[in-house]
Design an enzyme around this catalytic site. Structure first.
Site, PDB file in Angstrom:
ATOM      1  N   GLU B  89       0.788  -1.242  -0.080  1.00 35.84           N
ATOM      2  CA  GLU B  89      -0.026   0.048   0.058  1.00 35.84           C
ATOM      3  C   GLU B  89       0.610   1.396  -0.086  1.00 35.84           C
ATOM      4  O   GLU B  89       0.218   2.244  -0.680  1.00 35.84           O
ATOM      5  CB  GLU B  89      -0.963  -0.017   1.252  1.00 35.84           C
ATOM      6  N   HIS B 158     -10.417  -5.169  10.850  1.00 36.80           N
ATOM      7  CA  HIS B 158     -11.033  -4.708   9.292  1.00 36.80           C
ATOM      8  C   HIS B 158     -12.332  -4.143   9.585  1.00 36.80           C
ATOM      9  O   HIS B 158     -13.197  -4.009   8.498  1.00 36.80           O
ATOM     10  CB  HIS B 158     -11.419  -6.099   8.649  1.00 36.80           C
TER      11      HIS B 158
END
Lengths: 399, 359
Positions: B89, B158
């Site tokens: 990322e 998450h």
């Protein structure tokens, strides 16, 4: 009686020396003026062979230098040198504040890289960026005025030392290592838009251990981006020497699957040839490539670092006397009759004058107006209201 | 039937959904579009419109998108414009920002915004601040998009909502769509914007179908950034929300309507800039305010609305303090009963309305 060219020369030198001792500089200049026919137009120099990694060939070990280019490189390096020293002075006078990372000693890197790429190519670096800001086209005036935080600065005083930008120059970046994926992204744009441009993406020996650099290496290699990763290894990341920070100090090999070059960063011709080699490789679609420039900074890490607690004064002095990039070029030029001592001295004088004038501007130009405080938050956007320090302070921002 | 399927998917009861339909203005040639399809359409249209637009992220190309939001795009546009990235990322967000600086218009997808934390330096320091630091010389036309907030059973790492984190930062525009029209119009606006935009989607909304007007089906339909939408007119109390909880507010409003309490429901659409004008006008009319969000309470979206209400003209119109309905101040648990009780429920909204109205 015909005087030989040589004795003519000697006479002129004597006369000019005498006259220099006296009043008008102008007179001396006229008498000492010599025609270009006197000087060597072009000479070939040996440069150190670059160590290579995963490369079958290497940049040439001979570099051709024209008198015109030599004078240009000399002048540019002197401008950077004197500009950095002026910044040091202004900082100590508290006219420049905050961060100020100087690059005196590393001039051959900025000037050599610029000599090896084209103005239409791209460059991005970290915070030791004043030299690159200059080589990428920003005037000394605008650089110094940005350092002193005035409205005439290249970022209107909003950016400071670490945030100067120009066409095809993406700063000036404060977060160590973050500029490397950015540079790979610029290279992606070059490839996407089908140009033959490359991006020189610089980072230091300290940044070389950053994970995001390896992420950028991976993607640049996968996608064959025209990116020249350039590690400016000046042996110290702040106060930490390379031996203390890196399990492997062979930064040109750290790209692993990416070919690499280790370059003498104090020799502007070596840097130029290596950069040209790397740029050609990228333009041929064979990129990326890693280049390690071995260089040295005379100043400490920044103005708040005297630079002698983690290295010896002897070491600094030794580099200054044996490997100074400006002296190296100067000696080459004089030894090969590419310029005269006077001519170079004259350049020095002009450079000092230019820096002095720029500093004068940078210290007298007014600070940015408060009305500008909130501007430029967004680009190409309608004006918006910005909250001030108080709930009823509604400030205005225009793009 | 599609309607029932979408209700089951979203877990809302059919009755509420049918009731909600009554408040949408019916127009000719209405079409049912899921949020997912609306997002795909938005990207497809913008990719077609401007050659410089491209999409990169994990699994966006050959996998058709982790949540199938980019389905069909790689087949249509190929490797150059739809790029699968490695799981890095920080690296690919940085590459996306760099490409935007050099003239492209990237859409950078995070598989969920939880992973954007790995790249947050590039979003804030490299993208958001650059226009200001360069005094307007350097623009960064980039969109960061992906699912935000909690899903179903994906547990603590998450499930975080990043509306408050990104909404905090000057230099960013932060959007949070609810309906299919929001999703399409706002994503198109975001891609056309010359500035960094954080686009917070919601995984649980992807499969929900909404009616989309004919106007919204046009290739040039954009929703203005920074303007909230009144989804339901009311007179008694104002409910303000964003993303998934707009639906919850409408459901609560439907239940309350039966008791004669007419709620005005505002869909923020934009977290930054926040449309306080719409909220203040509503509060001037209703005198009561409840905010509803999925994120944590401390320093959240509701907290900001409360502060601004207090600082602005609407304060004098309040007949009761503002009530914030938020997620529970804990990392998200896994077990269903725990998860269900970690997020705002319709009954919480109804309770807050009655508390505010002192009923």
């Amino acid at each position: 009686m015909r005087l030989s060219l040589n004795s003519m020369r000697k006479m002129l030198t004597i006369i000019s020396n005498v006259l220099k001792g006296s009043a008008s500089k102008n007179v001396a200049r006229v008498v000492a003026a010599r025609t270009y026919a006197d000087f060597t137009a072009e000479a070939t120099f040996d440069v150190k062979k670059c160590d290579t990694h995963r490369l079958d060939d290497a940049p040439p070990t001979k570099s051709v230098l024209t008198r015109e280019d030599a004078l240009k490189y000399y002048r540019t390096m002197q401008v950077i040198r004197r500009m950095e020293l002026k910044a040091d002075q202004l900082y100590k006078q508290k006219i420049i504040r905050g961060f100020c990372h100087l690059s005196d000693g590393q001039e051959a890197c900025a000037v050599g890289i610029e000599a090896g790429i084209k103005p239409t190519d791209h460059l991005i670096t970290a915070y030791r960026a004043h030299g690159y800001t200059y080589t990428r086209g920003v005037s000394v005036r605008e650089i110094l005025a940005e350092l002193t935080g005035r409205r005439g600065g290249c970022a209107k005083g909003k950016g400071g030392s670490m945030h100067m930008y120009a066409n095809n120059f993406y700063g000036g970046n404060g977060i160590v290592g973050a500029q490397v994926p950015l540079g790979a992204g610029v290279a992606l744009a070059c490839k996407y838009l089908d140009t033959d441009q490359v991006c020189a993406t610089l980072y230091g020996d300290g940044a070389a251990n950053q994970g995001q650099i390896f992420e950028a290496y991976n993607m640049a290699s996968l996608w064959k981006l025209p990116c020249i990763f350039i590690c400016e290894n000046n042996k110290y990341a702040m106060g930490t020497s390379v031996e203390r920070s890196s399990a492997s100090t062979e930064y040109y090999k750290r790209g692993d699957f990416i070919p690499g070059l280790r370059v003498d960063g104090m020799d502007i011709l070596c840097v130029k040839e290596a950069t040209k080699y790397a740029a050609d490789l990228c333009r041929a679609g064979k990129g990326p490539i890693v280049m390690e420039l071995q260089t040295y900074r005379y100043h400490g890490h920044s103005m708040s670092d005297p630079g002698v607690s983690y290295r010896t004064r002897e070491e600094i002095q030794e580099v200054r006397s044996k490997s100074d990039p400006i002296s190296l070029l100067k000696d080459r030029m004089l030894a090969n009759n590419m310029a005269s001592v006077e001519e170079l001295k004259e350049i020095d004088v002009q450079v000092r004058k230019e820096i002095e004038e720029a500093a004068q501007f940078a210290t007298t130009d007014p600070e940015p107006p408060l009305e500008e405080l909130c501007n430029h938050i967004f680009n190409n956007d309608a004006p918006l209201e910005v909250r001030g320090t108080l709930p009823w302070a509604k400030l205005k921002s225009i793009s | 039937m599609a309607l029932l399927k979408s209700c089951v998917r979203s877990g809302r009861n059919v009755f509420a959904v049918i009731l909600r339909r009554e408040f949408h203005k019916t127009a000719p040639a209405l079409v049912q579009v899921t949020v997912r399809d609306a997002l795909t359409q938005a990207m497809d249209e913008e990719l077609e419109r401007d050659e410089r637009v491209f999409l990169l992220g994990e699994e966006v190309a050959q996998y058709d998108g982790a949540y199938k939001v980019s389905r069909g795009l790689w087949k249509k546009y190929g490797d150059k414009r739809i790029i699968d990235t490695p799981i890095t990322e920080m690296g690919f967000a940085g590459i996306a920002v760099g490409s935007a600086m050099a003239g492209l218009r990237p859409i950078c997808e995070f598989m969920t915004f939880n992973f954007s934390m790995q790249a947050i330096d590039q979003i804030i320091n490299s993208a958001a601040k650059t226009s200001y630091m360069s005094a307007g010389l350097q623009s960064v036309p980039i969109v960061f998009r992906g699912p935000n907030g909690h899903s179903a059973g994906v547990a603590a790492q998450h499930s975080q909502c990043f509306a408050a984190w990104y909404g905090h930062c000057p230099g960013l525009k932060v959007l949070s769509p609810w309906s299919a029209e929001d999703a399409k119009g706002l994503l198109k606006a975001a891609i056309r914007d010359d500035n960094p935009v954080v686009f917070l989607e919601n995984e649980l909304l992807y499969g929900v179908a909404f009616e989309v007007s004919e106007e919204a089906q046009s290739k040039d339909f954009v929703v203005p950034i920074g303007k909230a939408k009144v989804e339901r007119q009311g007179t008694r109390i104002t409910l303000v929300s964003h993303s998934r909880y707009v639906g919850h507010c409408l459901d609560a409003a439907a239940v309350l309507a039966k008791e004669g309490i007419e709620c005005e429901v505002i869909n923020l659409r934009s977290i930054r800039p926040l449309d306080m004008e719409t909220i203040e006008s509503s509060v001037a009319k209703t005198n009561h305010l409840v905010t509803v969000e999925g994120g944590w309470p401390q320093f959240g979206v509701g907290a900001e609305i409360c502060a601004r209400i207090m600082e602005g003209p609407a304060f004098n119109y309040l007949d009761a303090p503002v009530i914030r309905v938020t997620g529970v101040d804990i990392p998200m648990p896994y077990a269903k009963i725990l998860e269900d009780n970690s997020v705002p429920q319709i009954k919480d909204i109804i309770f807050s309305v009655k508390k505010s109205l002192n009923i």
